[in-house]
Structure formats: structure tokens, C-alpha cells
Enzyme design. Structure first.
Site, mmCIF file in Angstrom:
data_model
loop_
_atom_site.group_PDB
_atom_site.id
_atom_site.type_symbol
_atom_site.label_atom_id
_atom_site.label_comp_id
_atom_site.label_asym_id
_atom_site.label_seq_id
_atom_site.Cartn_x
_atom_site.Cartn_y
_atom_site.Cartn_z
ATOM 1 N N ASN A 39 35.676 27.215 46.177
ATOM 2 C CA ASN A 39 36.324 28.497 46.455
ATOM 3 C C ASN A 39 35.693 29.018 47.739
ATOM 4 O O ASN A 39 34.568 29.535 47.729
ATOM 5 C CB ASN A 39 36.066 29.439 45.266
ATOM 6 C CG ASN A 39 36.739 30.784 45.442
ATOM 7 O OD1 ASN A 39 37.330 31.066 46.491
ATOM 8 N ND2 ASN A 39 36.643 31.624 44.439
ATOM 9 N N GLY A 68 38.521 42.519 40.507
ATOM 10 C CA GLY A 68 39.965 42.665 40.707
ATOM 11 C C GLY A 68 40.612 42.607 39.328
ATOM 12 O O GLY A 68 40.114 41.903 38.451
ATOM 13 N N GLU A 82 38.830 29.561 35.405
ATOM 14 C CA GLU A 82 39.720 29.182 36.514
ATOM 15 C C GLU A 82 39.305 27.843 37.123
ATOM 16 O O GLU A 82 40.149 27.064 37.546
ATOM 17 C CB GLU A 82 39.703 30.279 37.582
ATOM 18 C CG GLU A 82 40.347 31.555 37.083
ATOM 19 C CD GLU A 82 39.992 32.771 37.924
ATOM 20 O OE1 GLU A 82 40.772 33.089 38.824
ATOM 21 O OE2 GLU A 82 38.945 33.392 37.674
ATOM 22 N N HIS A 101 45.602 35.809 40.654
ATOM 23 C CA HIS A 101 44.872 35.424 39.421
ATOM 24 C C HIS A 101 45.687 34.437 38.580
ATOM 25 O O HIS A 101 45.517 34.360 37.357
ATOM 26 C CB HIS A 101 44.578 36.652 38.518
ATOM 27 C CG HIS A 101 43.548 37.590 39.053
ATOM 28 N ND1 HIS A 101 43.637 38.953 38.845
ATOM 29 C CD2 HIS A 101 42.416 37.388 39.748
ATOM 30 C CE1 HIS A 101 42.592 39.548 39.413
ATOM 31 N NE2 HIS A 101 41.841 38.621 39.972
ATOM 32 N N ARG A 140 40.483 26.279 45.459
ATOM 33 C CA ARG A 140 41.204 27.492 45.111
ATOM 34 C C ARG A 140 41.783 28.034 46.409
ATOM 35 O O ARG A 140 41.037 28.349 47.345
ATOM 36 C CB ARG A 140 40.241 28.507 44.499
ATOM 37 C CG ARG A 140 40.935 29.797 44.200
ATOM 38 C CD ARG A 140 40.010 30.806 43.586
ATOM 39 N NE ARG A 140 40.779 31.963 43.190
ATOM 40 C CZ ARG A 140 40.243 33.075 42.726
ATOM 41 N NH1 ARG A 140 38.947 33.177 42.580
ATOM 42 N NH2 ARG A 140 41.004 34.075 42.399
ATOM 43 N N GLY A 176 35.467 39.656 33.500
ATOM 44 C CA GLY A 176 34.174 40.268 33.149
ATOM 45 C C GLY A 176 34.301 41.493 32.251
ATOM 46 O O GLY A 176 33.560 41.643 31.270
ATOM 47 N N ILE A 177 35.266 42.381 32.548
ATOM 48 C CA ILE A 177 35.436 43.590 31.727
ATOM 49 C C ILE A 177 36.185 43.242 30.437
ATOM 50 O O ILE A 177 35.776 43.626 29.340
ATOM 51 C CB ILE A 177 36.203 44.680 32.519
ATOM 52 C CG1 ILE A 177 35.421 45.078 33.769
ATOM 53 C CG2 ILE A 177 36.492 45.889 31.639
ATOM 54 C CD1 ILE A 177 36.166 46.012 34.722
ATOM 55 N N ARG A 226 39.585 49.051 44.388
ATOM 56 C CA ARG A 226 40.970 49.157 44.864
ATOM 57 C C ARG A 226 41.733 50.190 44.050
ATOM 58 O O ARG A 226 41.557 50.292 42.838
ATOM 59 C CB ARG A 226 41.693 47.811 44.739
ATOM 60 C CG ARG A 226 41.123 46.723 45.585
ATOM 61 C CD ARG A 226 42.012 45.485 45.536
ATOM 62 N NE ARG A 226 41.288 44.327 45.995
ATOM 63 C CZ ARG A 226 41.190 43.177 45.319
ATOM 64 N NH1 ARG A 226 41.800 43.038 44.162
ATOM 65 N NH2 ARG A 226 40.500 42.180 45.808
ATOM 66 N N ASP A 241 31.141 49.222 39.243
ATOM 67 C CA ASP A 241 30.749 48.351 38.131
ATOM 68 C C ASP A 241 31.020 49.053 36.802
ATOM 69 O O ASP A 241 30.476 50.127 36.538
ATOM 70 C CB ASP A 241 29.256 48.032 38.270
ATOM 71 C CG ASP A 241 28.811 46.952 37.307
ATOM 72 O OD1 ASP A 241 29.077 47.090 36.096
ATOM 73 O OD2 ASP A 241 28.212 45.980 37.775
HETATM 74 P P1 ADP Z 1 35.093 38.959 39.570
HETATM 75 O O1 ADP Z 1 36.447 39.596 39.539
HETATM 76 O O2 ADP Z 1 34.334 39.258 40.819
HETATM 77 O O3 ADP Z 1 35.086 37.508 39.144
HETATM 78 P P2 ADP Z 1 34.020 39.505 36.928
HETATM 79 O O4 ADP Z 1 35.171 38.873 36.243
HETATM 80 O O5 ADP Z 1 32.671 38.867 36.756
HETATM 81 O O6 ADP Z 1 34.256 39.744 38.466
HETATM 82 O O7 ADP Z 1 33.947 41.015 36.399
HETATM 83 C C1 ADP Z 1 33.046 41.946 36.928
HETATM 84 C C2 ADP Z 1 33.206 43.225 36.136
HETATM 85 O O8 ADP Z 1 32.876 42.953 34.763
HETATM 86 C C3 ADP Z 1 32.280 44.343 36.595
HETATM 87 O O9 ADP Z 1 32.999 45.565 36.656
HETATM 88 C C4 ADP Z 1 31.258 44.407 35.484
HETATM 89 O O10 ADP Z 1 30.750 45.696 35.322
HETATM 90 C C5 ADP Z 1 32.115 44.035 34.296
HETATM 91 N N1 ADP Z 1 31.282 43.694 33.137
HETATM 92 C C6 ADP Z 1 30.484 42.623 32.965
HETATM 93 N N2 ADP Z 1 29.829 42.721 31.766
HETATM 94 C C7 ADP Z 1 30.231 43.881 31.194
HETATM 95 C C8 ADP Z 1 29.940 44.560 29.976
HETATM 96 N N3 ADP Z 1 29.084 44.056 29.097
HETATM 97 N N4 ADP Z 1 30.565 45.733 29.739
HETATM 98 C C9 ADP Z 1 31.434 46.273 30.617
HETATM 99 N N5 ADP Z 1 31.759 45.683 31.777
HETATM 100 C C10 ADP Z 1 31.171 44.509 32.068
#
Ligand code: ADP
Length: 409
Positions: A7, A212, A384, A180, A91, A331-332, A241, A283
């Protein structure tokens, strides 16, 4: 087959080396700060061995050389020869309308990617740099492009056209593309497996919530609508964003603050979203922590974020004429029980109800819907890189099949 998944960004290259037949991740890492002072490579091997190297990494060619050196190194490596990398999967952010599936990279494909640079000026040039670097450094190794946009190319015209003069679509290809794609595709296929249903028969809403964020309405395995648009700026509220916004707001702010085009672009892409509303962070962990401390703006950011997802769940259930499951990933989506709970609140009319204990359980992959509820709610960690590696293997193997002569049985 060992596939190197790359990537390539403007100043970074993220990579994974995957042994696809056993689905084993051999090594992963990233090169950061390419072309800047303090460039580094970090590598983590499958057994947990970690190494960080500082070096003069002036461009993508030297980044790939560094990656190969560490993968081949005696103490930290996982392969003994460059030929142990059987193919490379890239990617690629934007395939425009040219690519609706992954493709073996040939000279014609490179030309088509160049033609699409205008659509993704921040991403496609770096993807091309990575492709050219691999061509120079490990010549003859097949390369495959896997596009973020490809999975959404099956969207009907009514979902991808904007309400602007049609000539702007014909002339500049201004339309919804969506991004995505590999993630939405991966979790939708996995969701059908978990539900024990044929993908062709299910209506899914997938929510990829990371830095994102995007959602897709996936009917019978086809993405029929998605929240990101011409660029990844549209749709959900994201880390930095804005997502959906009345276009007049942008013109109004430009007038009021005397902003140039690039400044307005930066405002919407880098200073908006969770960061913009909260003034605290992009975050989600920090937003939730501050919300729980009683911070008002963090609470606004959290509620706007969740409300928009809820709203799109309703919209996409309508677009598909029904709903079998909502899937959370990213992540979220994978980690925040609070976001999942808030998002699903009030959706009982769609058959959505969450089991609070399962929602808060530490399992990574789970069905969090309450017993007896009509619509499943799933949490599925995305992968991915695995999608890219699997596509690469399929395409490379197909390209090596002897072509049958025309007219033969
Ligand atoms: P990217 O889009 O850069 O790949 P990720 O998929 O890793 O990013 O997601 C990053 C987001 O996930 C951040 O907003 C981070 O705060 C959130 N995140 C990671 N762990 C937790 C958690 N335990 N609770 C809430 N949000 C989280």
C-alpha cells in the site's frame, strides 16, 4: 504462494507478506517518512520478532529495497531469495470507471492508471511509483492491482449520478465511486458465511468505521450504494473529514474567511469531522473518554457521528427493500461497543436489537444481536490485505493457465 501486499502512499509504504494457501501472515511492516529526514522501516515477523531501522530512504525504490532487505535478512527475515516472493498485490485507490475488478498489471493497465490520476491525484501517483519500483527491483514478478473503488462499480446509475449537469459526468467522470471496496467485500462475504446464507440471497449494510468511514448497501453480493462519493470526503462524519455537507456552506466559508480552494480542501479534509466538532481529537477513544468526563463538544462529536450512521442504516434498508444484517468493521466498528450501541438505538422497527453483554464481550468476531431479533448485527474484523493477496493469487494463477485455441472443445 507468497504474496507481497503493498500500500504505497506519498511518504509511506505499508506491506504484508502473506503465504496465501495457509493464510499465514509471514511479516508485516511499514516504511515511513520516505524522502524526509528520519525515515524508518518497522517490521514485525510472524513470531513477534520486531525490528526498526533508520535509513536514508529517498524514494519508493529505496523503500522497496529496504523492505526486501529485511524480508531476506538472516536474523529478522522470512524468505531466503527474492524469487520466494511469487507475486505482488498493490492496493490502488482509484480505478475510475475502467476497472470493476482486480487486474494483472500490464503496460496497458499502467496507462489506464495514469489516465485515472486526475481522479485521485493524492493517491494514484504513489501507487504507480510502487508498481514501477517493483518492476525495476524484482522484474518479472507478476503484479496485480486491487482497487478501492472496484467493488462499487456495480452501483446503478440512480445511486452514482449527482444532480449536476449530465455533461459534467460525461466530460469529467464526476460521479459517486465509493471507496474501502476490499473491506466491504471481505466483511460481506464473511457475514454471509457466519449467517449460513448464500451471499446472493442476503441484504447487508456494512459499516467500515476507521479514520475514514464509509457504509455500503450490499444486495445479493453487489454494492448498490455507498456513502463515499467522487472522493472519500462524502458521507459519514470521519476523524478529520466533514462527510455530507450542504455545498453552499463551503462557498459561504470561502467568502467569509477568504479561503483559497486548497485551504477549503484542507479545512474539510483535515480540520473537520470528530476533530473539528470536538476541538479535542480525531481519535474516537479520546472522544469517548472526554464525553464520559462530561465534555460537551466531545458529546456533540460522538452523537453526530453515530446519528449519521443510524440515518444511513434506515436509508439503505429502504434502498434494498429489506435488511438481513448490519456489519461493523474498522478500528471503531470493531472496538467500540459504545458506538455500536448508540448507532443501533431506536432501530427496533427494523428488527435490530443488541445484546449488551455480547456487544461488550472481548470476542473479535461476533453476532451481537439479541436473541430472537429479526436482523443480525455482526462485528467482523476486516482484512483488506488478505483480499488483495487472494485476488492476486487468483489472477496470477488464471494468467498462467494455457489459453485454449479458438474453436477448440
Ligand atoms: P484507518 O482507517 O487509518 O485504518 P483504523 O481502522 O485503525 O484506522 O481506525 C482508527 C480509529 O479506530 C480511531 O478513531 C481509533 O480511535 C478507533 N479505535 C481503535 N480502538 C478503539 C476502541 N477501543 N474504542 C473506540 N475507538 C477505537
Amino acid at each position: 504462494m507468497n504474496i507481497l501486499v503493498l500500500n504505497c502512499g506519498s511518504s509511506s509504504v505499508k506491506y504484508q507478506l502473506i503465504e496465501v494457501d495457509s493464510r499465514k501472515l509471514l511479516a508485516r511492516g511499514s516504511v515511513e517518512r520516505i524522502g524526509m529526514s528520519g525515515a524508518t522501516l518497522s517490521n514485525i515477523r510472524h513470531d513477534g520478532d520486531e525490528i526498526k531501522i533508520a535509513g536514508e530512504i529517498v524514494d519508493h525504490n529505496s523503500a522497496i529495497e529496504y523492505i526486501l532487505a529485511v524480508l531476506l535478512s538472516k536474523n529478522h527475515g522470512v524468505i531466503s531469495d527474492r524469487s520466494d516472493i511469487h507475486a505482488i498485490g498493490h492496493r490502488v485507490v482509484h480505478g475510475g470507471e475502467t476497472f470493476s475488478a482486480s487486474v494483472l498489471i500490464t503496460e496497458d493497465v499502467v496507462k489506464a492508471l495514469r489516465d485515472n490520476i486526475e481522479l485521485a491525484p493524492l493517491h494514484n501517483p504513489h501507487n504507480l511509483r510502487g508498481i514501477s519500483a517493483c518492476d525495476t527491483i524484482i522484474p518479472g514478478t507478476p503484479q496485480v492491482a486491487v482497487f478501492d473503488t472496484a467493488f462499487h462499480q456495480g452501483m446503478p446509475r440512480r445511486a452514482f449520478l449527482y444532480g449536476i449537469p449530465y455533461a459534467l459526468y460525461s466530460q469529467y467522470r464526476i460521479r459517486r465511486y465509493g471507496f474501502h471496496g476490499s473491506s466491504h467485500r471481505y466483511v460481506s462475504e464473511r457475514a454471509a458465511e457466519l449467517l449460513g446464507r448464500d451471499l446472493a440471497d442476503v441484504k447487508l449494510i456494512t459499516c467500515h468505521l476507521g479514520n475514514g468511514c464509509s457504509m455500503a448497501a450490499i444486495k445479493g453480493g453487489t454494492s448498490i450504494d455507498t456513502t463515499m462519493g467522487f472522493t472519500p470526503l462524502e458521507g459519514l462524519l470521519m476523524g478529520t473529514r466533514s462527510g455530507d455537507i450542504d455545498p453552499s456552506v463551503i462557498l459561504y466559508i470561502m467568502g467569509k474567511e477568504g479561503l483559497a480552494l486548497n485551504e477549503a480542501n484542507t479545512l474539510l479534509n483535515k480540520h473537520s469531522g470528530l476533530q473539528g466538532i470536538s476541538g479535542i481529537s480525531s481519535d474516537m477513544r479520546e472522544i469517548i473518554a472526554e464525553m464520559k468526563n462530561g465534555d460537551k463538544k466531545a458529546t456533540y462529536a460522538f452523537t453526530v457521528f453515530c446519528y449519521r450512521i443510524t440515518k444511513y442504516i434506515g436509508a439503505y434498508a429502504a434502498a434494498m427493500g429489506g435488511l438481513d444484517a448490519v456489519v461493523f468493521t474498522g478500528g471503531i466498528g470493531e472496538n467500540s461497543a459504545d458506538v455500536r450501541q448508540q448507532t443501533c438505538e431506536g432501530l427496533e422497527f427494523l428488527g435490530i436489537a443488541i445484546d449488551d453483554a455480547v456487544n461488550r464481550s472481548p470476542d473479535l468476531e461476533k453476532n451481537i444481536s439479541a436473541a430472537g431479533s429479526r436482523t443480525s448485527v455482526l462485528v467482523i474484523p476486516t482484512n483488506e490485505e488478505l483480499v488483495i493477496a487472494l485476488d492476486t493469487v487468483t489472477i496470477v494463477r488464471a494468467s498462467k493457465q494455457p489459453q485454449r485455441a479458438a474453436g477448440s472443445a
